[in-house]
Design a protein around this motif. Structure first.
Motif, PDB file in Angstrom:
ATOM      1  N   UNK A  11      -3.815   7.617  -1.843  1.00 45.01           N
ATOM      2  CA  UNK A  11      -3.288   6.296  -1.808  1.00 45.01           C
ATOM      3  C   UNK A  11      -3.489   5.533  -2.864  1.00 45.01           C
ATOM      4  N   UNK A  40       0.991  -1.000   0.161  1.00 42.62           N
ATOM      5  CA  UNK A  40       0.052  -0.064  -0.103  1.00 42.62           C
ATOM      6  C   UNK A  40       0.824   1.214  -0.019  1.00 42.62           C
ATOM      7  N   UNK A  88       3.592   1.061   2.740  1.00 42.58           N
ATOM      8  CA  UNK A  88       3.296   0.306   3.796  1.00 42.58           C
ATOM      9  C   UNK A  88       3.273  -1.355   3.802  1.00 42.58           C
ATOM     10  N   UNK A 101      -2.443  13.585   4.801  1.00 42.18           N
ATOM     11  CA  UNK A 101      -2.849  12.535   3.721  1.00 42.18           C
ATOM     12  C   UNK A 101      -3.331  13.225   2.446  1.00 42.18           C
ATOM     13  N   UNK A 113       8.597   6.121   5.108  1.00 44.08           N
ATOM     14  CA  UNK A 113       8.737   7.347   4.193  1.00 44.08           C
ATOM     15  C   UNK A 113       9.856   7.603   3.556  1.00 44.08           C
ATOM     16  N   UNK A 114       9.702   8.449   2.308  1.00 45.01           N
ATOM     17  CA  UNK A 114      10.983   9.004   1.569  1.00 45.01           C
ATOM     18  C   UNK A 114      11.374  10.206   1.993  1.00 45.01           C
ATOM     19  N   UNK A 150       1.237   5.725  -0.152  1.00 42.89           N
ATOM     20  CA  UNK A 150       0.532   6.937   0.261  1.00 42.89           C
ATOM     21  C   UNK A 150       1.335   8.067  -0.193  1.00 42.89           C
ATOM     22  N   UNK A 190       2.364  -3.600   9.835  1.00 39.00           N
ATOM     23  CA  UNK A 190       1.784  -2.182   9.625  1.00 39.00           C
ATOM     24  C   UNK A 190       2.730  -1.132   9.656  1.00 39.00           C
ATOM     25  N   UNK A 191       3.875  -1.076   9.465  1.00 41.64           N
ATOM     26  CA  UNK A 191       4.923  -0.080   9.434  1.00 41.64           C
ATOM     27  C   UNK A 191       4.971   0.870   8.197  1.00 41.64           C
ATOM     28  N   UNK A 192       5.078   2.062   8.413  1.00 42.26           N
ATOM     29  CA  UNK A 192       5.132   3.019   7.169  1.00 42.26           C
ATOM     30  C   UNK A 192       6.326   3.782   7.071  1.00 42.26           C
TER      31      UNK A 192
END
Lengths: 112, 112
Positions: A49, A32, A93, A46, A102-103, A34, A98-100
């Protein structure tokens, strides 16, 4: 090891034209993706996504494209507006933990 | 509706001084809570996350610690600040294992 890469630190676009923000990832377990938008001195919000089972998601002026074989996604903003000037973060994700991730973000400047 | 609060908005602290940043969430129960840091030229780095009262997971070894004394309260602390602790600290929450994060307004910390 950076699993989500936004290799271009900045982008400048004329108002009314298309903005294309790119993002690459290395972890094939990401399911997933976003996009977040961040103004200075504010928290990210947000934007849009896309699930890994799709290749396109559209919401008004914003469209996200996903190319799983290339491990690449992009955010298209059409038409670009001065209020779109902000930092855009791509995030990925994995459902397993359930970790997100980021760039580093891309700073978009839309010139009037 | 859910809201997330962070304070203070800005903070200037000398090296070696303690730190306490507070985050509270309203309008939801048993949220997952997160502390992120955005340092200059870097993306959003996850520092800590919590799935319940007293449950803290640390993502990176560092000079900081986190605590969750109540369901909707998340605190970021340090006993002695370092110059490298400067950055923009963001608290976020999500319902359960949702991939979305809702971010607070952030705290700009400058360590001199």
């Amino acid at each position: 090891d950076q699993q989500v890469k936004q290799n271009s630190p900045s982008l400048s676009v004329q108002e009314g034209r298309i903005s294309i923000l790119n993002c690459d990832y290395t972890n094939s377990m990401f399911d997933y993706f976003l996009w977040y938008k961040k103004y200075p001195a504010e928290g990210p919000t947000f934007l849009i996504s896309i699930s890994s089972i799709k290749d396109k998601n559209e919401d008004g002026r914003f469209t996200v494209f996903l190319n799983k074989s290339a491990k690449h996604l992009s955010l298209h903003i059409v038409p670009s507006q001065p209020g779109d000037s902000a930092v855009y973060f791509c995030a990925a994700h994995t459902g397993a933990n359930s970790k997100l991730t980021f760039g580093k973000g891309i700073t978009l400047s839309v010139r009037p | 509706s859910q809201t997330i609060h962070q304070w203070p908005a800005t903070l200037v602290q000398p090296v070696g001084s303690p730190l306490s940043l507070e985050c509270t969430v309203e309008g939801t129960s048993n949220p997952n809570l997160y502390w992120y840091r955005q340092a200059a030229g870097r993306g959003l780095q996850l520092l800590f996350y919590s799935v319940g009262i007293g449950q803290i997971s640390s993502e990176v070894p560092q000079n900081l610690s986190a605590s969750r004394p109540q369901d909707r309260q998340f605190i970021l602390s340090s006993k002695k600040l370092l110059l490298s602790d400067s950055g923009f600290y963001l608290c976020a929450w999500s319902p359960g294992t949702s991939s979305r994060r809702v971010f607070g307004p952030g705290t700009r910390l400058t360590v001199l």
